[in-house]
Design a protein around this motif. Sequence first.
Motif, PDB file in Angstrom:
ATOM      1  N   VAL A   1      14.214 -14.214  14.127  1.00  0.00           N
ATOM      2  CA  VAL A   1      13.012 -15.014  13.953  1.00  0.00           C
ATOM      3  C   VAL A   1      11.844 -14.078  13.652  1.00  0.00           C
ATOM      4  CG1 VAL A   1      11.464 -16.726  14.969  1.00  0.00           C
ATOM      5  CG2 VAL A   1      13.877 -16.649  15.671  1.00  0.00           C
ATOM      6  N   PHE A   2      11.141 -14.322  12.542  1.00  0.00           N
ATOM      7  CA  PHE A   2       9.890 -13.631  12.247  1.00  0.00           C
ATOM      8  C   PHE A   2       8.718 -14.518  12.665  1.00  0.00           C
ATOM      9  CE2 PHE A   2      12.601 -11.498   9.075  1.00  0.00           C
ATOM     10  CZ  PHE A   2      12.227 -10.173   9.281  1.00  0.00           C
ATOM     11  N   SER A   3       7.669 -13.922  13.160  1.00  0.00           N
ATOM     12  CA  SER A   3       6.452 -14.663  13.492  1.00  0.00           C
ATOM     13  C   SER A   3       5.267 -13.708  13.426  1.00  0.00           C
ATOM     14  CB  SER A   3       6.550 -15.282  14.891  1.00  0.00           C
ATOM     15  OG  SER A   3       6.686 -14.264  15.873  1.00  0.00           O
ATOM     16  N   VAL A   4       4.071 -14.265  13.474  1.00  0.00           N
ATOM     17  CA  VAL A   4       2.844 -13.474  13.553  1.00  0.00           C
ATOM     18  C   VAL A   4       2.347 -13.547  14.982  1.00  0.00           C
ATOM     19  CG1 VAL A   4       0.455 -13.251  12.786  1.00  0.00           C
ATOM     20  CG2 VAL A   4       2.247 -13.814  11.138  1.00  0.00           C
ATOM     21  N   ALA A   5       2.307 -12.397  15.660  1.00  0.00           N
ATOM     22  CA  ALA A   5       1.869 -12.369  17.055  1.00  0.00           C
ATOM     23  C   ALA A   5       0.445 -12.887  17.153  1.00  0.00           C
ATOM     24  CB  ALA A   5       1.953 -10.945  17.601  1.00  0.00           C
ATOM     25  N   GLY A   6       0.187 -13.701  18.126  1.00  0.00           N
ATOM     26  CA  GLY A   6      -1.140 -14.274  18.298  1.00  0.00           C
ATOM     27  C   GLY A   6      -1.263 -15.652  17.711  1.00  0.00           C
ATOM     28  N   GLY A   7      -0.331 -15.997  16.797  1.00  0.00           N
ATOM     29  CA  GLY A   7      -0.202 -17.375  16.386  1.00  0.00           C
ATOM     30  C   GLY A   7      -1.267 -17.894  15.468  1.00  0.00           C
ATOM     31  N   GLY A   8      -1.780 -19.082  15.793  1.00  0.00           N
ATOM     32  CA  GLY A   8      -2.476 -19.901  14.828  1.00  0.00           C
ATOM     33  C   GLY A   8      -3.940 -19.646  14.653  1.00  0.00           C
ATOM     34  N   GLU A   9      -4.503 -18.575  15.139  1.00  0.00           N
ATOM     35  CA  GLU A   9      -5.926 -18.334  14.951  1.00  0.00           C
ATOM     36  C   GLU A   9      -6.216 -17.585  13.659  1.00  0.00           C
ATOM     37  OE1 GLU A   9      -8.105 -19.706  16.962  1.00  0.00           O
ATOM     38  OE2 GLU A   9      -6.392 -20.533  18.040  1.00  0.00           O
ATOM     39  N   THR A  10      -5.198 -17.277  12.881  1.00  0.00           N
ATOM     40  CA  THR A  10      -5.359 -16.465  11.677  1.00  0.00           C
ATOM     41  C   THR A  10      -4.691 -17.163  10.501  1.00  0.00           C
ATOM     42  OG1 THR A  10      -5.259 -14.483  13.033  1.00  0.00           O
ATOM     43  CG2 THR A  10      -4.913 -14.192  10.673  1.00  0.00           C
ATOM     44  N   CYS A  11      -5.264 -17.017   9.328  1.00  0.00           N
ATOM     45  CA  CYS A  11      -4.627 -17.509   8.110  1.00  0.00           C
ATOM     46  C   CYS A  11      -4.091 -16.325   7.314  1.00  0.00           C
ATOM     47  CB  CYS A  11      -5.627 -18.297   7.259  1.00  0.00           C
ATOM     48  SG  CYS A  11      -5.901 -19.978   7.859  1.00  0.00           S
ATOM     49  N   GLY A  12      -3.060 -16.565   6.561  1.00  0.00           N
ATOM     50  CA  GLY A  12      -2.466 -15.513   5.753  1.00  0.00           C
ATOM     51  C   GLY A  12      -1.036 -15.851   5.408  1.00  0.00           C
ATOM     52  N   THR A  13      -0.348 -14.893   4.811  1.00  0.00           N
ATOM     53  CA  THR A  13       1.029 -15.102   4.372  1.00  0.00           C
ATOM     54  C   THR A  13       1.836 -13.836   4.622  1.00  0.00           C
ATOM     55  OG1 THR A  13       0.296 -16.586   2.618  1.00  0.00           O
ATOM     56  CG2 THR A  13       2.522 -15.698   2.420  1.00  0.00           C
ATOM     57  N   VAL A  14       3.069 -14.031   5.074  1.00  0.00           N
ATOM     58  CA  VAL A  14       4.025 -12.934   5.206  1.00  0.00           C
ATOM     59  C   VAL A  14       5.278 -13.324   4.418  1.00  0.00           C
ATOM     60  CG1 VAL A  14       5.397 -11.490   6.758  1.00  0.00           C
ATOM     61  CG2 VAL A  14       3.173 -12.380   7.506  1.00  0.00           C
ATOM     62  N   ARG A  15       5.778 -12.403   3.620  1.00  0.00           N
ATOM     63  CA  ARG A  15       7.013 -12.642   2.858  1.00  0.00           C
ATOM     64  C   ARG A  15       8.066 -11.617   3.256  1.00  0.00           C
ATOM     65  NH1 ARG A  15       6.346 -16.301  -1.066  1.00  0.00           N
ATOM     66  NH2 ARG A  15       4.186 -16.756  -1.709  1.00  0.00           N
ATOM     67  N   VAL A  16       9.279 -12.103   3.426  1.00  0.00           N
ATOM     68  CA  VAL A  16      10.406 -11.214   3.715  1.00  0.00           C
ATOM     69  C   VAL A  16      11.025 -10.828   2.379  1.00  0.00           C
ATOM     70  CG1 VAL A  16      12.549 -10.911   4.981  1.00  0.00           C
ATOM     71  CG2 VAL A  16      10.773 -12.424   5.884  1.00  0.00           C
ATOM     72  N   GLU A  17      10.743  -9.612   1.939  1.00  0.00           N
ATOM     73  CA  GLU A  17      11.128  -9.183   0.596  1.00  0.00           C
ATOM     74  C   GLU A  17      12.596  -8.781   0.506  1.00  0.00           C
ATOM     75  OE1 GLU A  17       9.273  -9.643  -1.822  1.00  0.00           O
ATOM     76  OE2 GLU A  17       7.251  -9.822  -1.020  1.00  0.00           O
ATOM     77  N   ARG A  18      13.127  -8.207   1.550  1.00  0.00           N
ATOM     78  CA  ARG A  18      14.554  -7.852   1.558  1.00  0.00           C
ATOM     79  C   ARG A  18      15.034  -7.781   2.991  1.00  0.00           C
ATOM     80  NH1 ARG A  18      15.330  -2.444   2.807  1.00  0.00           N
ATOM     81  NH2 ARG A  18      13.453  -1.139   2.595  1.00  0.00           N
ATOM     82  N   LEU A  19      16.320  -8.009   3.136  1.00  0.00           N
ATOM     83  CA  LEU A  19      16.920  -7.999   4.468  1.00  0.00           C
ATOM     84  C   LEU A  19      18.408  -7.732   4.302  1.00  0.00           C
ATOM     85  CD1 LEU A  19      15.895  -8.539   7.386  1.00  0.00           C
ATOM     86  CD2 LEU A  19      16.750 -10.867   7.142  1.00  0.00           C
ATOM     87  N   SER A  20      18.932  -6.749   5.000  1.00  0.00           N
ATOM     88  CA  SER A  20      20.350  -6.433   4.884  1.00  0.00           C
ATOM     89  C   SER A  20      20.842  -5.895   6.214  1.00  0.00           C
ATOM     90  CB  SER A  20      20.604  -5.391   3.785  1.00  0.00           C
ATOM     91  OG  SER A  20      19.952  -4.172   4.089  1.00  0.00           O
ATOM     92  N   VAL A  21      22.137  -5.996   6.410  1.00  0.00           N
ATOM     93  CA  VAL A  21      22.737  -5.509   7.645  1.00  0.00           C
ATOM     94  C   VAL A  21      23.846  -4.532   7.293  1.00  0.00           C
ATOM     95  CG1 VAL A  21      24.348  -7.456   7.764  1.00  0.00           C
ATOM     96  CG2 VAL A  21      23.845  -6.147   9.823  1.00  0.00           C
ATOM     97  N   LYS A  22      23.887  -3.424   8.015  1.00  0.00           N
ATOM     98  CA  LYS A  22      24.942  -2.431   7.855  1.00  0.00           C
ATOM     99  C   LYS A  22      25.531  -2.147   9.219  1.00  0.00           C
ATOM    100  CE  LYS A  22      22.788  -0.221   3.857  1.00  0.00           C
ATOM    101  NZ  LYS A  22      22.275   1.044   3.273  1.00  0.00           N
ATOM    102  N   SER A  23      26.835  -2.042   9.269  1.00  0.00           N
ATOM    103  CA  SER A  23      27.499  -1.790  10.533  1.00  0.00           C
ATOM    104  C   SER A  23      27.856  -0.321  10.649  1.00  0.00           C
ATOM    105  CB  SER A  23      28.769  -2.647  10.660  1.00  0.00           C
ATOM    106  OG  SER A  23      29.495  -2.302  11.805  1.00  0.00           O
ATOM    107  N   HIS A  24      27.712   0.207  11.838  1.00  0.00           N
ATOM    108  CA  HIS A  24      28.128   1.595  12.076  1.00  0.00           C
ATOM    109  C   HIS A  24      29.643   1.715  12.109  1.00  0.00           C
ATOM    110  CE1 HIS A  24      24.092   2.916  12.625  1.00  0.00           C
ATOM    111  NE2 HIS A  24      23.881   2.192  13.708  1.00  0.00           N
ATOM    112  N   ALA A  25      30.308   0.580  12.250  1.00  0.00           N
ATOM    113  CA  ALA A  25      31.776   0.587  12.346  1.00  0.00           C
ATOM    114  C   ALA A  25      32.349  -0.380  11.318  1.00  0.00           C
ATOM    115  CB  ALA A  25      32.224   0.200  13.752  1.00  0.00           C
TER     116      ALA A  25
END
Length: 587
Positions: free
Chosen positions: A137-161
Motif C-alpha cells: 500500500v502506498f500513501s502520503v503520510a499526514g493524509g488529506g491536508e495536502t493536494c498533489g499527485t504521486v505516480r508509481v513509475e516502476r515496481l519489480s520484485v527479485k528473489s534472493h533465492a
Amino acid sequence: MTGRRLCGGLMAVLGLSCACGDRSRPSIDLTRIPEAWSVTAIEQPMRGMASDGEPGDATGAPAFHPGERLLFELALPPGSRLEGEVSFRLPAGTRIALSLVGEKALASVGEWATPAETGRQAFTVVTPDSATFRGGVFSVAGGGETCGTVRVERLSVKSHAMPKRPSVIVLTLDTFRADHLSCISPDAPPTPTLDSLAREGAQFTRAVSTSQATTPSHISIMTGLYCFAHGVYQNSRGVSNQAVTMAELLKSNGYRTMAAVSVAHLNPEVSNLGQGFESFLPSRWPGPEGEPADVRTTEVIRALLRSPMDRRPLFLWIHYFDPHTPYTPPRSLPAPSREAGTGMVLYAQGMGLVRHDTTTGLVLDPYGEISRYRGETAFLDREIGRLLRRLDAMGFMDRAVIAVVGDHGEGLGEHGVFFEHAGMYEPILNVPMIFCGRGVPRGTRVDARVSTVSVLPTLLALADVDDAPPSYGRDLLRLASGTQNAGDDLIFSEAVTRRICAAWEGSRKLIWVPGSKETDWTMPERVLFFDLASDPEESRNLLEGNEEAAKRLRDLWGEQVRDPLVRLDAWEGSPDATRLKALGYVE
C-alpha cells in the motif's frame, strides 16, 4: 485522463472520498487481506514519466493523491527485494509511505520525504527470510491536508533465492482451430496475445491433435502417448494410474503443481488427470457447457493469491473451454464469414449446443454461429492476455516457459461438418501450438507437421528434466532451432471408439475406417488418401494409383497398435463417470 478524474476513480474503487478540495480525512481498514482484491494491480513493465521528466497525466502510471491509498498485488516470497520508483508533485517535505500486506496485517517498511515540489524517488525494500507478503500500500503520510499527485513509475520484485528451473505454464484451448490465429491466417479475428507469444517464441503451424475428443487428446498432451498406447478414446474414460504424467514428472523435480479445468469430463474423478497435482480446480459448471474463460481466469488468479507463498517453480495447467459450443462471446463480434454456412445447414450429429430446429435438424442461424465462434476466439485471446498480465504482476512470469496448444479444432462447414468436431479432416485436427520463454528460439515459425505428443518432451527439455518417460514425441526445440531436420514424421490420430483413423507422413495423409467398423457419416468412402501439399482442402481422393502407399501407412499404424511403447491397465474411474453419461455430456 486528468488527475482529478483518476483521483475520483481510484477513490471510488476504495470506497473513499477525494481529499483534493475535500478536507475530510478518509479511512480504510487494511488490517486484513480482502477475500477478493478489487483494486488496480500494477502491471509490469510500467510506463515511464513524461518527456520533460516531471509527473504528468499522460504517463499512464498508477497514481494516487493525498488522502488516498494505492494498493497493488505482487507476490513477495521470503528474502525478496522490492525495487521501484515514484514520481511526485507535492509540497516539499511531504512524506510518502509504503507498507506491505502480510498474511494478517500491514507492515510499515518506510517513508520518504520529498526534497522538492516535483521529482522522483527510487527505493529498495528487502523482506525478511521468515515473512511472506502478497502486495503493498502506498500513501502520503499526514493524509488529506495536502493536494498533489504521486505516480508509481516502476515496481519489480527479485528473489534472493530464484528457482533454478523456469515456471512452466500450459494453456490448453478447447475446439480452437489453428487457422483462427491471426498470426497464421490474415482472415482470422485478431488474436494479439497469442500472436505476441508466437513472435516472442516458436509457433508450429501444422500441429496435429491425437484425437478429436477432449479427454483422449489431453491425456496425449500430458503423457506423450498416442491413444493406442494410453488406451483412452472417450471423454468418459480416465488414464491409467500406471501412466507417468507431466505433473508427476515436474513435481518429482521440485515443482509446485496446480491445475484448473473448465469442463466436467476433465475433472480428476473422470479423467484421472489429477495425478501429480497438489492443487486442482475442477469444473463445477452445470451441464455440458463448461466455464467461460473470464470465470476460469478469475478463479485461477484468486487461487494463486490465496495460496501460501512457495519458493518452488510453478507448473500451472489451465484448460479453457472456449471456443466450444455454445458460442456465446460476451463482446462485440467480428463480421460473419460467408465462406461456410451457405444456405440450409443440417445439425443432426452434434451435441445439441447449437440452436437448431429439433424437427428438421436445421441450424437456425448458421451465419451467426460462425460469427459467434470467431468472437469466442477473440474473447479467449483477451482473457489469456489478462491471465498473463496478472501472473506477471504476481511474479510468476520471471523465467517462465509458456506452452499454448489446442486439443482439437472445429468444423465450420468443411466436408459438411458444422459446429462440431467430427471426422478426421484438417480443420478438426490442426490445432494451435506455441512455445515461448526461456530457451525458446524467438520469432521462429515451423511449418513441418508435428504431433501434440511432442508437448511433453519439449517442456521437459525446457525445464531441464532428464528423466523423461517413453514418448512418441520429440523435443521440438531442436526442430525450431534448426539443429534437427524436419523430416517426415509419422503421425497418428484416432477418433472416438477408434471408428476412424488417420496417419500422416510428410504431406501424405490417409483416413480410413477400420474393417470391423461401420462407415462414419463424415466419410464418403471407407478409405481416403490425400496429398496436402497440392490439395490442402482434402477435396481429391488419390487412393486410386496410391494403394501401396496407403497400405503402408495403415500397416505402420497396425504395427504400433500391436506393439506400443507402453501397455497400461485400464482405469474405469469413479461412479461420477456414470453420472456424466446420464447427463449427456460424455459418450
